[in-house]
Write a protein that holds these residues in place. Structure first.
Motif, mmCIF file in Angstrom:
data_model
loop_
_atom_site.group_PDB
_atom_site.id
_atom_site.type_symbol
_atom_site.label_atom_id
_atom_site.label_comp_id
_atom_site.label_asym_id
_atom_site.label_seq_id
_atom_site.Cartn_x
_atom_site.Cartn_y
_atom_site.Cartn_z
ATOM 1 N N VAL A 1 0.872 -1.188 0.000
ATOM 2 C CA VAL A 1 0.000 0.000 0.000
ATOM 3 C C VAL A 1 0.903 1.230 0.000
ATOM 4 C CG1 VAL A 1 -1.814 1.279 1.174
ATOM 5 C CG2 VAL A 1 -1.760 -1.222 1.331
ATOM 6 N N THR A 2 0.839 2.030 -1.055
ATOM 7 C CA THR A 2 1.604 3.282 -1.056
ATOM 8 C C THR A 2 0.755 4.386 -0.417
ATOM 9 O OG1 THR A 2 0.874 4.092 -3.222
ATOM 10 C CG2 THR A 2 2.790 2.596 -3.196
ATOM 11 N N GLY A 3 1.444 5.273 0.285
ATOM 12 C CA GLY A 3 0.719 6.326 0.990
ATOM 13 C C GLY A 3 -0.028 5.773 2.180
ATOM 14 N N ALA A 4 0.632 4.832 2.900
ATOM 15 C CA ALA A 4 -0.059 4.149 4.006
ATOM 16 C C ALA A 4 0.078 4.880 5.333
ATOM 17 C CB ALA A 4 0.493 2.724 4.142
ATOM 18 N N SER A 5 0.776 6.021 5.354
ATOM 19 C CA SER A 5 1.006 6.683 6.644
ATOM 20 C C SER A 5 -0.171 7.549 7.086
ATOM 21 C CB SER A 5 2.287 7.537 6.575
ATOM 22 O OG SER A 5 2.149 8.527 5.579
ATOM 23 N N SER A 6 -1.153 7.751 6.211
ATOM 24 C CA SER A 6 -2.331 8.538 6.615
ATOM 25 C C SER A 6 -3.480 8.303 5.641
ATOM 26 C CB SER A 6 -2.000 10.043 6.681
ATOM 27 O OG SER A 6 -1.662 10.534 5.404
ATOM 28 N N GLY A 7 -4.623 8.849 5.996
ATOM 29 C CA GLY A 7 -5.767 8.943 5.081
ATOM 30 C C GLY A 7 -6.265 7.625 4.511
ATOM 31 N N ILE A 8 -6.558 7.661 3.241
ATOM 32 C CA ILE A 8 -7.175 6.516 2.561
ATOM 33 C C ILE A 8 -6.213 5.329 2.544
ATOM 34 C CG2 ILE A 8 -8.076 5.724 0.332
ATOM 35 C CD1 ILE A 8 -9.010 8.686 -0.135
ATOM 36 N N GLY A 9 -4.932 5.595 2.334
ATOM 37 C CA GLY A 9 -3.944 4.509 2.298
ATOM 38 C C GLY A 9 -3.846 3.788 3.629
ATOM 39 N N GLU A 10 -3.869 4.545 4.708
ATOM 40 C CA GLU A 10 -3.833 3.920 6.041
ATOM 41 C C GLU A 10 -5.032 2.986 6.217
ATOM 42 O OE1 GLU A 10 -3.518 6.610 9.412
ATOM 43 O OE2 GLU A 10 -4.509 5.130 10.678
ATOM 44 N N GLN A 11 -6.182 3.423 5.737
ATOM 45 C CA GLN A 11 -7.391 2.595 5.867
ATOM 46 C C GLN A 11 -7.320 1.348 4.995
ATOM 47 O OE1 GLN A 11 -9.549 2.953 8.221
ATOM 48 N NE2 GLN A 11 -8.515 4.806 8.937
ATOM 49 N N PHE A 12 -6.732 1.476 3.809
ATOM 50 C CA PHE A 12 -6.511 0.267 2.997
ATOM 51 C C PHE A 12 -5.650 -0.721 3.796
ATOM 52 C CE2 PHE A 12 -7.641 2.419 -1.102
ATOM 53 C CZ PHE A 12 -8.413 1.404 -1.638
ATOM 54 N N ALA A 13 -4.575 -0.204 4.398
ATOM 55 C CA ALA A 13 -3.663 -1.077 5.143
ATOM 56 C C ALA A 13 -4.408 -1.747 6.301
ATOM 57 C CB ALA A 13 -2.483 -0.266 5.647
ATOM 58 N N ARG A 14 -5.176 -0.983 7.026
ATOM 59 C CA ARG A 14 -5.916 -1.529 8.169
ATOM 60 C C ARG A 14 -6.873 -2.645 7.728
ATOM 61 N NH1 ARG A 14 -5.493 0.963 12.845
ATOM 62 N NH2 ARG A 14 -4.454 2.982 12.918
ATOM 63 N N LEU B 1 3.943 -1.380 4.029
ATOM 64 C CA LEU B 1 3.446 -0.006 4.153
ATOM 65 C C LEU B 1 4.497 0.955 3.623
ATOM 66 C CD1 LEU B 1 2.265 -0.411 7.865
ATOM 67 C CD2 LEU B 1 0.934 -0.839 5.780
ATOM 68 N N VAL B 2 4.123 1.745 2.616
ATOM 69 C CA VAL B 2 5.088 2.619 1.954
ATOM 70 C C VAL B 2 4.665 4.077 2.077
ATOM 71 C CG1 VAL B 2 6.311 3.099 -0.210
ATOM 72 C CG2 VAL B 2 5.460 0.785 0.246
ATOM 73 N N ALA B 3 5.581 4.920 2.508
ATOM 74 C CA ALA B 3 5.400 6.380 2.539
ATOM 75 C C ALA B 3 6.717 6.950 3.064
ATOM 76 C CB ALA B 3 4.230 6.783 3.430
ATOM 77 N N ARG B 4 6.764 8.264 3.279
ATOM 78 C CA ARG B 4 8.030 8.855 3.763
ATOM 79 C C ARG B 4 8.122 8.845 5.286
ATOM 80 N NH1 ARG B 4 6.975 14.298 0.645
ATOM 81 N NH2 ARG B 4 5.021 13.748 1.658
ATOM 82 N N LYS C 1 8.522 7.562 8.445
ATOM 83 C CA LYS C 1 8.884 6.252 8.985
ATOM 84 C C LYS C 1 8.221 5.968 10.336
ATOM 85 C CE LYS C 1 13.112 3.637 9.726
ATOM 86 N NZ LYS C 1 14.495 3.706 10.111
ATOM 87 N N ASP C 2 8.190 6.995 11.211
ATOM 88 C CA ASP C 2 7.627 6.783 12.554
ATOM 89 C C ASP C 2 6.172 6.322 12.471
ATOM 90 O OD1 ASP C 2 7.081 9.284 11.437
ATOM 91 O OD2 ASP C 2 6.908 10.297 13.377
ATOM 92 N N ARG C 3 5.423 6.959 11.596
ATOM 93 C CA ARG C 3 4.013 6.579 11.440
ATOM 94 C C ARG C 3 3.864 5.170 10.893
ATOM 95 N NH1 ARG C 3 -0.452 10.731 9.866
ATOM 96 N NH2 ARG C 3 0.315 12.601 10.863
ATOM 97 N N LEU C 4 4.687 4.854 9.903
ATOM 98 C CA LEU C 4 4.588 3.520 9.292
ATOM 99 C C LEU C 4 4.935 2.446 10.311
ATOM 100 C CD1 LEU C 4 6.267 4.103 5.798
ATOM 101 C CD2 LEU C 4 3.830 4.054 6.336
ATOM 102 N N GLU C 5 5.979 2.712 11.101
ATOM 103 C CA GLU C 5 6.407 1.706 12.077
ATOM 104 C C GLU C 5 5.341 1.513 13.164
ATOM 105 O OE1 GLU C 5 11.237 1.878 11.491
ATOM 106 O OE2 GLU C 5 10.340 2.965 13.189
ATOM 107 N N ALA C 6 4.738 2.620 13.597
ATOM 108 C CA ALA C 6 3.687 2.507 14.622
ATOM 109 C C ALA C 6 2.489 1.721 14.068
ATOM 110 C CB ALA C 6 3.252 3.903 15.074
ATOM 111 N N LEU C 7 2.123 2.020 12.827
ATOM 112 C CA LEU C 7 0.985 1.314 12.219
ATOM 113 C C LEU C 7 1.322 -0.165 12.015
ATOM 114 C CD1 LEU C 7 -1.859 1.464 10.933
ATOM 115 C CD2 LEU C 7 -0.755 2.045 8.754
ATOM 116 N N ALA C 8 2.535 -0.438 11.559
ATOM 117 C CA ALA C 8 2.945 -1.832 11.324
ATOM 118 C C ALA C 8 2.869 -2.623 12.630
ATOM 119 C CB ALA C 8 4.358 -1.878 10.741
ATOM 120 N N ALA C 9 3.374 -2.030 13.705
ATOM 121 C CA ALA C 9 3.349 -2.730 15.001
ATOM 122 C C ALA C 9 1.908 -2.974 15.443
ATOM 123 C CB ALA C 9 4.099 -1.894 16.039
ATOM 124 N N GLU C 10 1.072 -1.960 15.270
ATOM 125 C CA GLU C 10 -0.340 -2.097 15.676
ATOM 126 C C GLU C 10 -1.049 -3.198 14.879
ATOM 127 O OE1 GLU C 10 -2.666 1.548 15.202
ATOM 128 O OE2 GLU C 10 -4.482 0.312 15.195
#
Ligand SMILES: NC(=O)c1ccc[n+]([C@@H]2O[C@H](COP(=O)([O-])OP(=O)(O)OC[C@H]3O[C@@H](n4cnc5c(N)ncnc54)[C@H](OP(=O)(O)O)[C@@H]3O)[C@@H](O)[C@H]2O)c1
Length: 271
Positions: free
Chosen positions: A13-26, A37-40, A42-51
């Protein structure tokens, strides 16, 4: 909904750190699909990945990458080497509104690259793999404004129309190869992208903003069933009007009036 795990073990999923992309990932993770999870940010992506790993027992990988950087697709390919990628969601996007000549050309070129060329590159890179093995799915994120040329969003609307056309054509081409393609065209959706949009104040536009979870849910439910989906009845009706009821010139005038009223006058740059 199709069993999304049937496409392969992992989804990008590109743009997974917020918005629509985050919801696709979830939602992909909740369906048991491992996510890249792809985006710039890193902190957000890592937190989401762990969750997501903790909540759903899936493997979640954070790939912090500027997709506008040279060789970004090669780098992404390296990072997913050896994984069974089944689904690619080309969602990352940026947006600028405002009088065309007042916007920085570099910003408009970034829109063309991230919102247009990147989906093309992802489709080509992973589509070859999908078609070769006769399994996989591509989701492209267009916009409800792809239905018409849109003054003050001239480049963005044109790029999103390109994405829609690309996806609908690939849907047909790849059907015989058992590869699914879906284009989702959201209307205004409550995301950081909308809140931080440059050059326009979306609160000036009438109508409720959609929940990004609904956009992702609608897309995933329609994957494998159709080529194009527009979440929400009012967005669908606006699309039909822009596409079939109004003459093109009237549709352009209508969008020009609507968007023109919401401009903030802060867009632009000299580059
Ligand atoms: N919101 C709407 O009303 C709406 C309507 C129609 C279509 N869309 C489309 O929906 C998609 C998602 O938009 P959104 O509203 O969810 O926006 P958003 O919340 O701003 O999300 C955009 C995503 O793209 C990523 N991104 C931006 N530049 C990047 C770059 N150079 N490299 C890698 N990733 C990058 C951002 O992550 P980082 O900043 O961490 O890199 C973020 O994860 C876009 O294609 C947009 O055009 C949105």
């Amino acid at each position: 909904m199709k069993d999304l795990r049937a496409y392969g073990d992992h989804a990008i999923v590109t743009g997974a750190s917020s918005g629509i992309g985050e919801q696709f990932a979830r939602q992909l993770a909740a369906a048991g699909v491992n996510v890249v999870l792809v985006a710039r940010r890193k902190d957000r992506l890592e937190a989401l990945a762990a969750e997501l790993s903790a909540a759903h027992g899936v493997e979640s990988r954070a790939v912090a990458l500027d997709l506008l950087a040279d060789g970004a697709i090669d780098e992404l390919s390296r990072q997913v080497d050896g994984l069974d990628i089944g689904i690619v969601v080309a969602n990352a996007g940026i947006y600028y509104a405002g009088p065309f000549v007042e916007n920085a050309l570099s910003d408009e070129l970034d829109v063309l690259a991230l919102d247009g060329a990147l989906p093309l590159q992802l489709a080509h890179r992973f589509g070859r793999e999908f078609v070769g093995r006769r399994r996989g799915a591509l989701v492209l994120v267009s916009s409800s404004i792809a239905a018409s040329p849109v003054p003050y969003e001239a480049n963005y609307a044109a790029v999103k129309a390109y994405v829609l056309s690309l996806g609908q054509a690939l849907h047909h081409e790849w059907r015989k190869d058992d590869v699914d393609v879906l284009v989702v065209s959201p209307g205004p959706t409550q995301t950081e992208g909308l809140d931080n949009a440059v050059g326009i104040d979306f609160s000036m536009l009438a109508g409720a903003k959609m929940d990004p979870a609904r956009v992702a849910r609608t897309a995933l439910r329609n994957l494998g069933r159709r080529a194009h989906v527009i979440p929400g009845l009012s967005n669908t009706l606006a699309d039909l009007a822009g596409r079939y009821l109004l003459p093109r010139s009237a549709s352009v005038r209508m969008y020009g009036r609507i968007i023109g009223r919401a401009l903030t006058g802060t867009a632009g740059g000299a580059a």
